[in-house]
Every structure is written in structure tokens, then in C-alpha cells.
Design an enzyme around this catalytic site. Sequence first.
Site, PDB file in Angstrom:
ATOM      1  N   ARG A  58     -19.206   7.617 -38.677  1.00  0.00           N
ATOM      2  CA  ARG A  58     -20.612   7.698 -37.703  1.00  0.00           C
ATOM      3  C   ARG A  58     -21.685   7.961 -38.304  1.00  0.00           C
ATOM      4  O   ARG A  58     -22.639   7.284 -38.438  1.00  0.00           O
ATOM      5  CB  ARG A  58     -20.170   8.039 -36.285  1.00  0.00           C
ATOM      6  CG  ARG A  58     -19.478   7.303 -35.301  1.00  0.00           C
ATOM      7  CD  ARG A  58     -18.765   8.384 -34.273  1.00  0.00           C
ATOM      8  NE  ARG A  58     -17.666   8.923 -35.162  1.00  0.00           N
ATOM      9  CZ  ARG A  58     -16.389   8.446 -35.214  1.00  0.00           C
ATOM     10  NH1 ARG A  58     -16.254   7.476 -34.658  1.00  0.00           N
ATOM     11  NH2 ARG A  58     -15.541   9.010 -36.140  1.00  0.00           N
ATOM     12  N   THR A  59     -21.796   9.175 -38.608  1.00  0.00           N
ATOM     13  CA  THR A  59     -22.917  10.034 -39.028  1.00  0.00           C
ATOM     14  C   THR A  59     -23.519   9.296 -40.444  1.00  0.00           C
ATOM     15  O   THR A  59     -24.837   8.711 -40.519  1.00  0.00           O
ATOM     16  CB  THR A  59     -22.666  11.247 -39.424  1.00  0.00           C
ATOM     17  OG1 THR A  59     -21.958  11.913 -38.127  1.00  0.00           O
ATOM     18  CG2 THR A  59     -23.919  12.108 -39.408  1.00  0.00           C
ATOM     19  N   LYS A  86     -15.859  16.700 -61.373  1.00  0.00           N
ATOM     20  CA  LYS A  86     -15.815  17.339 -62.402  1.00  0.00           C
ATOM     21  C   LYS A  86     -16.157  18.902 -62.545  1.00  0.00           C
ATOM     22  O   LYS A  86     -16.529  19.245 -63.665  1.00  0.00           O
ATOM     23  CB  LYS A  86     -16.750  16.531 -63.551  1.00  0.00           C
ATOM     24  CG  LYS A  86     -16.331  14.951 -63.545  1.00  0.00           C
ATOM     25  CD  LYS A  86     -17.516  14.323 -64.590  1.00  0.00           C
ATOM     26  CE  LYS A  86     -17.320  12.783 -64.155  1.00  0.00           C
ATOM     27  NZ  LYS A  86     -18.754  12.415 -64.763  1.00  0.00           N
ATOM     28  N   ARG A 108     -23.688  16.375 -45.440  1.00  0.00           N
ATOM     29  CA  ARG A 108     -22.579  16.935 -44.615  1.00  0.00           C
ATOM     30  C   ARG A 108     -21.831  17.918 -45.862  1.00  0.00           C
ATOM     31  O   ARG A 108     -21.447  17.305 -46.917  1.00  0.00           O
ATOM     32  CB  ARG A 108     -21.795  15.828 -44.220  1.00  0.00           C
ATOM     33  CG  ARG A 108     -20.323  16.373 -43.565  1.00  0.00           C
ATOM     34  CD  ARG A 108     -19.814  15.193 -42.916  1.00  0.00           C
ATOM     35  NE  ARG A 108     -20.295  15.146 -41.398  1.00  0.00           N
ATOM     36  CZ  ARG A 108     -19.962  14.352 -40.509  1.00  0.00           C
ATOM     37  NH1 ARG A 108     -18.787  13.883 -40.634  1.00  0.00           N
ATOM     38  NH2 ARG A 108     -20.642  14.285 -39.298  1.00  0.00           N
ATOM     39  N   HIS A 136     -24.345  20.631 -36.095  1.00  0.00           N
ATOM     40  CA  HIS A 136     -24.510  19.166 -36.164  1.00  0.00           C
ATOM     41  C   HIS A 136     -25.523  18.667 -35.279  1.00  0.00           C
ATOM     42  O   HIS A 136     -25.446  18.121 -34.304  1.00  0.00           O
ATOM     43  CB  HIS A 136     -22.993  18.580 -35.764  1.00  0.00           C
ATOM     44  CG  HIS A 136     -22.839  16.975 -36.178  1.00  0.00           C
ATOM     45  ND1 HIS A 136     -23.884  16.497 -36.846  1.00  0.00           N
ATOM     46  CD2 HIS A 136     -21.794  16.334 -36.206  1.00  0.00           C
ATOM     47  CE1 HIS A 136     -23.407  15.181 -37.034  1.00  0.00           C
ATOM     48  NE2 HIS A 136     -22.255  15.169 -36.755  1.00  0.00           N
TER      49      HIS A 136
END
Length: 307
Positions: A58-59, A86, A108, A136
Site C-alpha cells: 500500500r504505502t 553489497k 521505510r 507510520h
Amino acid sequence: MKLTKKDILGIKDLSVDEINLILDTAESFIEVSTREIKKVPTLRGKAVVNLFFEASTRTRTSFEIAGKRLSADTINISATTSSVVKGETLIDTARNLEAMNPDAIVIRHSAAGAPHMLARMVKQSIINAGDGAHEHPTQALLDMMTIREKKGKVSGLKVAIVGDIAHSRVARSNIYGLTKMGAHVIVAGPAMMIPRDVGRMGVTVHNSLEEAIKDVDIIMMLRIQLERQQQKIFPSLREYSNFFCLNRQNIKLAKEDVLVMHPGPINRGIEIAPDIADGPYSIILDQVTNGVAVRMALLYLLIGGQR
Ligand code: CP
């Protein structure tokens, strides 16, 4: 009023006026998503990087759609396909992105505080799309927008947030936001899933779903965050669901016009019965729709000019 902040890092930092400004702006953007040509030139020439170190449906998608509907260039980077695999650090990743001069970075990350560190380091606007179990903010904003849209107000409503409160960034951001906006917030879950000092955040605490949802206007169910639990804190999912699954029987304890929310993803049959998730009380997909408008509003307010 204008949003004077460079970044959106958490609801804790936002005033009631700033929250109202974001929600009002988001409301004004809803119409764009209903047009045949879903695009306005507001952010033409701007670039938004979506930097996701954790999974998201969703986000991430709604930030990308929000940017594109405002004509910004959107660039998606996930940890698994970046040079993070890496061994590149978050700081080096951020400095390299900064060198390419985008206008905003949406991040995020599993570490609480990662967006705050980036905000101090780079000149671009940083938007927190979820940091560990901390906050959030864009989820709470879209939740408040959806409540305001459906109930006409937030102030004075009784809102029960049920589930894994301790590991939920959605719960924390909503507690900050809903209490600021004048709602009475009740939290409920097994004792091991309730932070010891949550009462200090101005909420009522219950260990019973039935007690928590009595006469409430809104029930917000949360997913159990198995990925954030350091140890097994309840015997089985079936036992959890016996006590904390919202179903057609226990929902009768709430107000007749109760609305049911869930940030997603849903564990069907664990915290919410499928017929409740898909039934007439549910506004779960309205939350998702409003997520695009809220994210359009934030991008516009942070990096846009006058409309
Ligand atoms: N609500 C939410 O954050 O969903 P995603 O993890 O799919 O982005």
C-alpha cells in the site's frame, strides 16, 4: 496556513493545525483521482525517491501513484535491488541519492529513527513511510482522514485500537494523532502486547477485546507483527484469535454504526473474520483510497509551490 516543516517524520511532531492543513489539502486532491486523466502538473520537474528497506504494497504504491498524479518523476529503490546488498550503508546510500538532487526521499526502514537520521544529513524533504515499531505518520493521517470523511469529525469519537500495540508503528502514530484531535482512544491486546507506559499517552487500556469495543464508534484492528517479536509471546495463533479476533458476534458490543478499520496487510481469521473485513462495517479499502490523497497532499505541501 503553510506547512513550514522540511520533513514529515512523525505525528508526535505535528500540531493540530498542521494535521488539519494536511487533511484539508488531501480532501482537495481526492477529485484528481476520479478524473479520466488522473494527472495535474503541480509537481512537474520535481523528483521523488521511494527508498524501501522493508516490504510494502500500500504505502509504496500509493506514494508512487501520488507522485505520478502530481506529475513528479518517481524513482523506486528497494533494498534487495540496490547496492545495500553489497554492504553500502544507509548513510552512504542517502549521500549518493542527495548528490543526484531529488526533491524528496520517502523512506521505510526496520530501524526506528532511520528517517530522522536522514533528515539531519540531507537537504531533501524526508517522509517517514514507517520506521521499525516507532511511527507510520502517513498511515495515521490517512486513517484520520477516513474517520473524518465517514463520521464528519474526529473529536469526541471513541476509537478502539486492538492487537499488537507494542510492536505497531500504526498504533503509536494513531494514538498521537487521534488524542491530539480530541478522540477518546482505547487500546486492547494481550498483556504482553501492551507497552507498560502506554497509559501515559492518554489512552484507556484493556486486556479484553469485548471490554475495549463496548459502545465505540471506530474499531481499528492490527496485524500481529510476528517479524518484530523477539520471542514467542503467545502460545498459538489459534489461541490469539479465540480472544482477539473481531467477528460478527463480538462486534455487536460496539455502536450500531461502528466502522471497522485495518491498516493492512490483513491476517484473515486471526485478528479479523473475513465477513467483517469485507462486510458493511468495513472501511478498509476507503483507507487505501485516501492513502493516495494524503500522500499527494504531503508531497505538494513539502515540495510544491502555490496551487
Ligand atoms: N499499511 C501499510 O503500511 O501497508 P504496507 O506495508 O503494504 O505498505
